[in-house]
Design a protein around this motif. Sequence first.
Motif, PDB file in Angstrom:
ATOM      1  N   ALA A  49       0.908  -1.218  -0.171  1.00  0.00           N
ATOM      2  CA  ALA A  49      -0.074   0.097   0.028  1.00  0.00           C
ATOM      3  C   ALA A  49       0.874   1.238   0.047  1.00  0.00           C
ATOM      4  N   SER A  50       1.973   1.168   0.521  1.00  0.00           N
ATOM      5  CA  SER A  50       2.798   2.392   0.647  1.00  0.00           C
ATOM      6  C   SER A  50       3.900   2.579  -0.813  1.00  0.00           C
ATOM      7  N   CYS A  51       3.522   1.643  -1.766  1.00  0.00           N
ATOM      8  CA  CYS A  51       4.735   1.404  -2.861  1.00  0.00           C
ATOM      9  C   CYS A  51       4.424   3.114  -3.576  1.00  0.00           C
ATOM     10  N   ALA A  52       5.681   3.406  -4.121  1.00  0.00           N
ATOM     11  CA  ALA A  52       5.706   4.830  -4.641  1.00  0.00           C
ATOM     12  C   ALA A  52       4.641   4.909  -5.892  1.00  0.00           C
ATOM     13  N   ALA A  55      -0.562   3.277  -7.290  1.00  0.00           N
ATOM     14  CA  ALA A  55      -1.756   2.549  -7.790  1.00  0.00           C
ATOM     15  C   ALA A  55      -1.987   1.180  -7.207  1.00  0.00           C
ATOM     16  N   CYS A  56      -0.988   0.629  -6.215  1.00  0.00           N
ATOM     17  CA  CYS A  56      -0.922  -0.532  -5.656  1.00  0.00           C
ATOM     18  C   CYS A  56      -1.708  -0.952  -4.573  1.00  0.00           C
ATOM     19  N   GLU A  57      -2.390  -1.918  -4.392  1.00  0.00           N
ATOM     20  CA  GLU A  57      -3.340  -1.989  -3.272  1.00  0.00           C
ATOM     21  C   GLU A  57      -3.106  -3.822  -2.820  1.00  0.00           C
ATOM     22  N   PRO A  58      -2.751  -4.054  -1.463  1.00  0.00           N
ATOM     23  CA  PRO A  58      -2.553  -5.205  -1.227  1.00  0.00           C
ATOM     24  C   PRO A  58      -3.766  -6.136  -1.174  1.00  0.00           C
ATOM     25  N   GLY A  59      -5.015  -5.383  -1.264  1.00  0.00           N
ATOM     26  CA  GLY A  59      -6.077  -6.277  -1.226  1.00  0.00           C
ATOM     27  C   GLY A  59      -6.486  -7.064  -2.674  1.00  0.00           C
ATOM     28  N   ARG A  60      -5.849  -6.565  -3.728  1.00  0.00           N
ATOM     29  CA  ARG A  60      -5.594  -6.949  -4.972  1.00  0.00           C
ATOM     30  C   ARG A  60      -4.671  -8.385  -4.981  1.00  0.00           C
ATOM     31  N   ALA A  61      -4.101  -8.503  -4.005  1.00  0.00           N
ATOM     32  CA  ALA A  61      -3.092  -9.769  -4.127  1.00  0.00           C
ATOM     33  C   ALA A  61      -3.934 -11.091  -4.156  1.00  0.00           C
ATOM     34  N   GLU A  62      -3.102 -12.056  -4.956  1.00  0.00           N
ATOM     35  CA  GLU A  62      -3.741 -13.489  -5.109  1.00  0.00           C
ATOM     36  C   GLU A  62      -2.664 -14.434  -4.458  1.00  0.00           C
ATOM     37  N   ALA A  80       2.039  -8.689 -10.661  1.00  0.00           N
ATOM     38  CA  ALA A  80       0.875  -8.140  -9.945  1.00  0.00           C
ATOM     39  C   ALA A  80      -0.012  -9.015  -9.029  1.00  0.00           C
ATOM     40  N   ARG A  81       0.238 -10.251  -8.907  1.00  0.00           N
ATOM     41  CA  ARG A  81      -0.251 -11.173  -7.986  1.00  0.00           C
ATOM     42  C   ARG A  81       0.193 -10.745  -6.567  1.00  0.00           C
ATOM     43  N   SER A  82       1.077  -9.672  -6.523  1.00  0.00           N
ATOM     44  CA  SER A  82       1.255  -9.461  -5.096  1.00  0.00           C
ATOM     45  C   SER A  82       0.781  -8.308  -4.404  1.00  0.00           C
ATOM     46  N   GLY A  83      -0.194  -7.772  -5.531  1.00  0.00           N
ATOM     47  CA  GLY A  83      -1.071  -6.537  -5.321  1.00  0.00           C
ATOM     48  C   GLY A  83      -0.605  -5.359  -5.620  1.00  0.00           C
ATOM     49  N   HIS A  84       0.635  -5.210  -6.379  1.00  0.00           N
ATOM     50  CA  HIS A  84       1.002  -4.086  -7.110  1.00  0.00           C
ATOM     51  C   HIS A  84       0.357  -4.080  -8.351  1.00  0.00           C
ATOM     52  N   ALA A  85      -0.018  -2.905  -8.752  1.00  0.00           N
ATOM     53  CA  ALA A  85      -0.703  -2.590 -10.427  1.00  0.00           C
ATOM     54  C   ALA A  85       0.148  -3.073 -11.249  1.00  0.00           C
ATOM     55  N   VAL A  86      -0.335  -3.541 -12.411  1.00  0.00           N
ATOM     56  CA  VAL A  86       0.133  -4.143 -13.426  1.00  0.00           C
ATOM     57  C   VAL A  86       1.119  -3.296 -14.124  1.00  0.00           C
ATOM     58  N   GLU A  87       1.128  -1.985 -13.984  1.00  0.00           N
ATOM     59  CA  GLU A  87       1.942  -0.979 -14.599  1.00  0.00           C
ATOM     60  C   GLU A  87       3.216  -0.802 -13.632  1.00  0.00           C
ATOM     61  N   CYS A  88       3.086  -1.215 -12.279  1.00  0.00           N
ATOM     62  CA  CYS A  88       4.298  -0.723 -11.397  1.00  0.00           C
ATOM     63  C   CYS A  88       5.311  -1.625 -11.841  1.00  0.00           C
ATOM     64  N   GLN A  89       6.739  -0.840 -12.033  1.00  0.00           N
ATOM     65  CA  GLN A  89       7.767  -1.730 -12.505  1.00  0.00           C
ATOM     66  C   GLN A  89       8.462  -2.419 -11.315  1.00  0.00           C
ATOM     67  N   VAL A  90       8.666  -3.792 -11.581  1.00  0.00           N
ATOM     68  CA  VAL A  90       9.116  -4.756 -10.714  1.00  0.00           C
ATOM     69  C   VAL A  90      10.447  -4.037 -10.033  1.00  0.00           C
ATOM     70  N   SER A  96      10.840  -5.939  -0.329  1.00  0.00           N
ATOM     71  CA  SER A  96      10.226  -6.529   0.860  1.00  0.00           C
ATOM     72  C   SER A  96       8.631  -6.731   0.766  1.00  0.00           C
ATOM     73  N   THR A  97       7.970  -6.126  -0.152  1.00  0.00           N
ATOM     74  CA  THR A  97       6.766  -6.017  -0.418  1.00  0.00           C
ATOM     75  C   THR A  97       6.362  -7.464  -0.895  1.00  0.00           C
ATOM     76  N   ASP A  98       7.337  -8.186  -1.744  1.00  0.00           N
ATOM     77  CA  ASP A  98       6.932  -9.498  -2.053  1.00  0.00           C
ATOM     78  C   ASP A  98       7.328 -10.652  -1.301  1.00  0.00           C
ATOM     79  N   VAL A  99       7.896 -10.276  -0.212  1.00  0.00           N
ATOM     80  CA  VAL A  99       8.428 -11.136   0.872  1.00  0.00           C
ATOM     81  C   VAL A  99       7.076 -12.235   1.377  1.00  0.00           C
ATOM     82  N   TRP A 100       6.147 -11.421   1.560  1.00  0.00           N
ATOM     83  CA  TRP A 100       4.709 -12.174   2.271  1.00  0.00           C
ATOM     84  C   TRP A 100       4.356 -13.513   1.078  1.00  0.00           C
ATOM     85  N   ARG A 101       4.622 -13.183  -0.149  1.00  0.00           N
ATOM     86  CA  ARG A 101       4.241 -14.138  -0.939  1.00  0.00           C
ATOM     87  C   ARG A 101       5.194 -15.681  -0.784  1.00  0.00           C
ATOM     88  N   LEU A 102       6.317 -15.394  -0.497  1.00  0.00           N
ATOM     89  CA  LEU A 102       7.203 -16.606  -0.346  1.00  0.00           C
ATOM     90  C   LEU A 102       6.766 -17.102   0.925  1.00  0.00           C
TER      91      LEU A 102
END
Length: 110
Positions: A49-52, A55-62, A80-90, A96-102
Amino acid sequence: MVEKLRQARDADAFREYDRKGDKSIRGARREALRDRESRAVAHARSLVASCAHGACEPGRAETTPVGEEVEMVSFQEWAARSGHAVECQVLRRDPSTDVWRLLVSLGIGS
């Protein structure tokens, strides 16, 4: 950042963290982290949610597992499965925002 970790409440096990190159998580350090997995997952998800990008939203995560259908989605859609917007450059994200998926995929935390 390491100094902050050393000064944290209940962080006695990490007083010597990274001194002499020791970054291991065993013994007292492992015990200090035990049963905090779900909290770590929640914190990592909240970082989305604090991504620069803005448009990223953790509630969108899969979190559902995928099979062969992964080949049918673009890299951006997969990332974008982590909740980031599709346009958000990896490469511009806080890793750290993707650690939860692991953690979730390993069955650690929820």
